[in-house]
Scaffold this active site. Structure first.
Site, mmCIF file in Angstrom:
data_model
loop_
_atom_site.group_PDB
_atom_site.id
_atom_site.type_symbol
_atom_site.label_atom_id
_atom_site.label_comp_id
_atom_site.label_asym_id
_atom_site.label_seq_id
_atom_site.Cartn_x
_atom_site.Cartn_y
_atom_site.Cartn_z
ATOM 1 N N HIS A 180 38.886 45.234 43.199
ATOM 2 C CA HIS A 180 39.442 43.950 42.751
ATOM 3 C C HIS A 180 39.334 42.817 43.796
ATOM 4 O O HIS A 180 38.643 41.837 43.583
ATOM 5 C CB HIS A 180 40.925 44.113 42.408
ATOM 6 C CG HIS A 180 41.244 45.193 41.443
ATOM 7 N ND1 HIS A 180 41.005 45.097 40.079
ATOM 8 C CD2 HIS A 180 41.811 46.403 41.626
ATOM 9 C CE1 HIS A 180 41.425 46.193 39.475
ATOM 10 N NE2 HIS A 180 41.921 47.018 40.381
HETATM 11 O O1 RIB Z 1 45.831 44.782 39.903
HETATM 12 C C1 RIB Z 1 45.052 44.861 41.076
HETATM 13 C C2 RIB Z 1 45.701 44.118 42.189
HETATM 14 O O2 RIB Z 1 46.963 44.704 42.479
HETATM 15 C C3 RIB Z 1 44.904 44.185 43.504
HETATM 16 O O3 RIB Z 1 45.139 43.007 44.247
HETATM 17 C C4 RIB Z 1 45.514 45.355 44.205
HETATM 18 O O4 RIB Z 1 45.402 45.271 45.631
HETATM 19 C C5 RIB Z 1 46.956 45.218 43.806
HETATM 20 O O5 RIB Z 1 47.552 44.250 44.688
#
Ligand code: RIB
Ligand code: CA
Length: 312
Positions: free
Chosen positions: A241
């Site tokens: 992500h």
């Molecule tokens: O949903 C994914 C996000 O939530 C990413 O930023 C991961 O690191 C968590 O913070």
């Protein structure tokens, strides 16, 4: 001229890789890293941010601790994904570089107050508590903010912590609502896109093949981090992500999306934290967010491997 950025983060293995990408990229000037409670409590996210800066050979980086809880709610963490430390996978030594003694929000406000107009890009990678607190306490800092590029939300993909909400937005929906209605140029890297950026075996092998400590740590972090998503989605790897935020700053044409209206659900228990994205423009609500829907995943991982290879 490198772009001045502030990374607001809750490391988190994917946050860690995003920080490594940013610190290896000459296009970016990391003014500082502000930790927020999210994946794990603040005491760990601020420590993890410093561990990553030391791994990057950048103990000079300014790291600040920010808010330890959402604006109005109890903190929800994600040890089930990131492990007890937030950086489970490899064994890690405690950091020796200092944590700055100012509160992250005070530093964000003072830095923006002193900055030239439209000169700073905020890069939130976790819950938006620090950013929302700064904007609320000192609205005049908007003059310095060129853009907010954040990881968060989801529409076609639904949620990852509830059926309708993505974790970063869900943890502090009131903060997200403040950021999404601040009237600032906003780009969101949502699950709709990040779920197409999977840590497949060849991609992780490319990190391991670097033969460096950064390459080995990145591979070890993704090995740990991906097991949750692979089990849940039956996918070939996990979505990486947060590094998509930094990749967007370096190579925006890797990503495609639409400038649409996105509102945050803050009332309903059933859909709390949902990013209500008007992808089909069926309302007359004004567009407020560039909401990404797709990426060139091979190009993204090639950029990541190229930049991580710059660490000796
Ligand atoms: O949903 C994914 C996000 O939530 C990413 O930023 C991961 O690191 C968590 O913070
Ligand atoms: Ca994160």
């Amino acid at each position: 001229m490198p772009r001045d950025i502030i990374i607001d983060t809750d490391p988190g293995q994917d946050d860690a890789i995003a920080i490594l990408l940013a610190l290896a990229s000459p296009e970016l000037n990391v003014l500082g890293i502000t930790a927020v409670a999210g994946n794990v409590p603040l005491a760990l996210t601020q420590k993890n941010a410093r561990i990553v800066c030391e791994l990057a050979g950048r103990p000079d980086t300014l790291v600040f601790a920010g808010c330890d809880a959402p604006l109005k709610r109890k903190l929800v963490t994600a040890e089930h994904v990131h492990g007890k430390t937030g950086l489970d996978g490899p064994q890690l030594a405690d950091p020796t570089m200092p944590l700055q003694d100012r509160h992250a929000v005070d530093w964000i406000i003072d830095t923006c107050r002193a900055a030239a107009p439209d000169s700073i890009t905020l890069c939130p990678l976790g819950p938006l508590t620090n950013i929302a607190t700064a904007l609320t306490r000192a609205p005049e800092i908007k003059q310095a903010i060129a853009e907010i590029v954040l990881m968060g939300g989801g529409y076609f993909e639904g949620g990852n912590i509830t059926p309708t909400a993505e974790f970063n937005i869900y943890v502090d929906p009131e903060a997200a609502d403040i950021v999404f209605s601040a009237g600032l140029p906003l780009t969101a890297m949502p699950l709709d896109m990040t779920h197409k950026a999977l840590t497949t075996k060849p991609r992780i092998d490319a990190f391991r093949a670097l033969g460096t400590r950064v390459g080995d740590m990145t591979a070890a972090w993704t090995d740990f981090f991906e097991r949750f998503d692979m089990e849940k989605y039956g996918s070939e790897g996990a979505p990486l992500h947060d590094p998509t935020v930094i990749a967007y700053l370096i190579q925006p044409d890797l990503f495609t999306g639409r400038h649409i209206n996105v509102e945050i659900e803050t009332q309903s228990d059933l859909t709390l934290g949902m990013t209500v994205a008007d992808w089909w423009r069926v309302t007359d609500r004004a567009p407020n967010c560039m909401f990404m829907g797709d990426l060139d995943a091979e190009g993204f991982y090639a950029l990541l491997a190229d930049r991580l290879a710059r660490y000796s």
